[in-house]
Write a protein that holds these residues in place. Structure first.
Motif, PDB file in Angstrom:
ATOM      1  N   ARG A 100       0.830  -1.215   0.000  1.00 52.75           N
ATOM      2  CA  ARG A 100       0.000   0.000   0.000  1.00 52.75           C
ATOM      3  C   ARG A 100       0.857   1.255   0.000  1.00 52.75           C
ATOM      4  O   ARG A 100       0.490   2.265  -0.602  1.00 52.75           O
ATOM      5  CB  ARG A 100      -0.933   0.003   1.204  1.00 52.75           C
ATOM      6  CG  ARG A 100      -2.105  -0.917   1.031  1.00 52.75           C
ATOM      7  CD  ARG A 100      -3.085  -0.805   2.169  1.00 52.75           C
ATOM      8  NE  ARG A 100      -4.238  -1.647   1.919  1.00 52.75           N
ATOM      9  CZ  ARG A 100      -4.987  -2.187   2.857  1.00 52.75           C
ATOM     10  NH1 ARG A 100      -4.723  -1.950   4.118  1.00 52.75           N
ATOM     11  NH2 ARG A 100      -6.008  -2.937   2.542  1.00 52.75           N
ATOM     12  N   GLU A 101       1.998   1.193   0.681  1.00 53.19           N
ATOM     13  CA  GLU A 101       2.921   2.329   0.710  1.00 53.19           C
ATOM     14  C   GLU A 101       3.486   2.615  -0.678  1.00 53.19           C
ATOM     15  O   GLU A 101       3.851   3.745  -0.976  1.00 53.19           O
ATOM     16  CB  GLU A 101       4.067   2.072   1.701  1.00 53.19           C
ATOM     17  CG  GLU A 101       3.629   2.038   3.147  1.00 53.19           C
ATOM     18  CD  GLU A 101       3.190   3.397   3.661  1.00 53.19           C
ATOM     19  OE1 GLU A 101       3.895   4.377   3.377  1.00 53.19           O
ATOM     20  OE2 GLU A 101       2.140   3.460   4.317  1.00 53.19           O
ATOM     21  N   GLN A 102       3.575   1.593  -1.514  1.00 55.03           N
ATOM     22  CA  GLN A 102       4.119   1.758  -2.857  1.00 55.03           C
ATOM     23  C   GLN A 102       3.092   2.307  -3.846  1.00 55.03           C
ATOM     24  O   GLN A 102       3.461   2.798  -4.910  1.00 55.03           O
ATOM     25  CB  GLN A 102       4.648   0.425  -3.381  1.00 55.03           C
ATOM     26  CG  GLN A 102       5.835  -0.093  -2.626  1.00 55.03           C
ATOM     27  CD  GLN A 102       6.265  -1.463  -3.097  1.00 55.03           C
ATOM     28  OE1 GLN A 102       5.795  -1.973  -4.105  1.00 55.03           O
ATOM     29  NE2 GLN A 102       7.171  -2.076  -2.346  1.00 55.03           N
ATOM     30  N   LEU A 103       1.818   2.201  -3.507  1.00 58.63           N
ATOM     31  CA  LEU A 103       0.767   2.701  -4.401  1.00 58.63           C
ATOM     32  C   LEU A 103       0.806   4.219  -4.465  1.00 58.63           C
ATOM     33  O   LEU A 103       1.076   4.882  -3.464  1.00 58.63           O
ATOM     34  CB  LEU A 103      -0.613   2.257  -3.905  1.00 58.63           C
ATOM     35  CG  LEU A 103      -0.954   0.783  -4.025  1.00 58.63           C
ATOM     36  CD1 LEU A 103      -2.295   0.516  -3.347  1.00 58.63           C
ATOM     37  CD2 LEU A 103      -1.004   0.363  -5.478  1.00 58.63           C
ATOM     38  N   PRO A 104       0.489   4.742  -5.642  1.00 62.79           N
ATOM     39  CA  PRO A 104       0.404   6.204  -5.710  1.00 62.79           C
ATOM     40  C   PRO A 104      -0.784   6.692  -4.868  1.00 62.79           C
ATOM     41  O   PRO A 104      -1.750   5.961  -4.668  1.00 62.79           O
ATOM     42  CB  PRO A 104       0.177   6.493  -7.186  1.00 62.79           C
ATOM     43  CG  PRO A 104      -0.171   5.189  -7.814  1.00 62.79           C
ATOM     44  CD  PRO A 104       0.230   4.092  -6.886  1.00 62.79           C
ATOM     45  N   THR A 105      -0.686   7.893  -4.370  1.00 58.05           N
ATOM     46  CA  THR A 105      -1.784   8.431  -3.564  1.00 58.05           C
ATOM     47  C   THR A 105      -2.981   8.696  -4.458  1.00 58.05           C
ATOM     48  O   THR A 105      -2.876   8.797  -5.672  1.00 58.05           O
ATOM     49  CB  THR A 105      -1.372   9.735  -2.863  1.00 58.05           C
ATOM     50  OG1 THR A 105      -1.081  10.700  -3.867  1.00 58.05           O
ATOM     51  CG2 THR A 105      -0.176   9.512  -1.959  1.00 58.05           C
TER      52      THR A 105
END
Length: 112
Positions: A100-105
């Motif tokens: 989830r941290e790697q997903l774009p906002t």
């Protein structure tokens, strides 16, 4: 081993630093309980050249957790499986968090 290497090893939670009697005392269990965890495949203590078992801090944490579960009336085999599955669940949750941290906002996705 020099002093720095020894200190580094002792900081490593996976380093098998404790003999069976010390491990049992620290975990609040009996040596037979620790052997049972090994028999059920939950832990694999290191062995000295003489064959003496040595346990890591991580294994002591597992022993404490299994002891807590067995105190509720669950068999040792079932408690080992429960603790093993708890570990898998924690690892999966950590992986989900990392992904989830790697997903774009949300804002970045809308701008594209």
């Amino acid at each position: 081993m020099n002093d720095l290497t020894v200190r580094g090893a002792l900081d490593d939670r996976a380093y098998p630093a404790y003999t069976m009697s010390a491990a049992a005392d620290l975990a609040g269990v009996t040596p037979a309980f620790l052997r049972g965890l090994g028999n059920h495949g939950l832990i694999s203590p290191g062995r000295s050249s003489g064959g003496q078992r040595h346990y890591s801090r991580a294994e002591l944490d597992l022993a404490r957790r299994v002891h807590e579960v067995t105190a509720t009336g669950v068999s040792l085999a079932a408690a080992c499986r429960i603790v093993e599955l708890e570990g898998h669940l924690a690892a999966a949750r950590a992986e989900i968090h990392a992904l989830r941290e790697q997903l774009p906002t949300q804002h970045t996705r809308q701008a594209v």
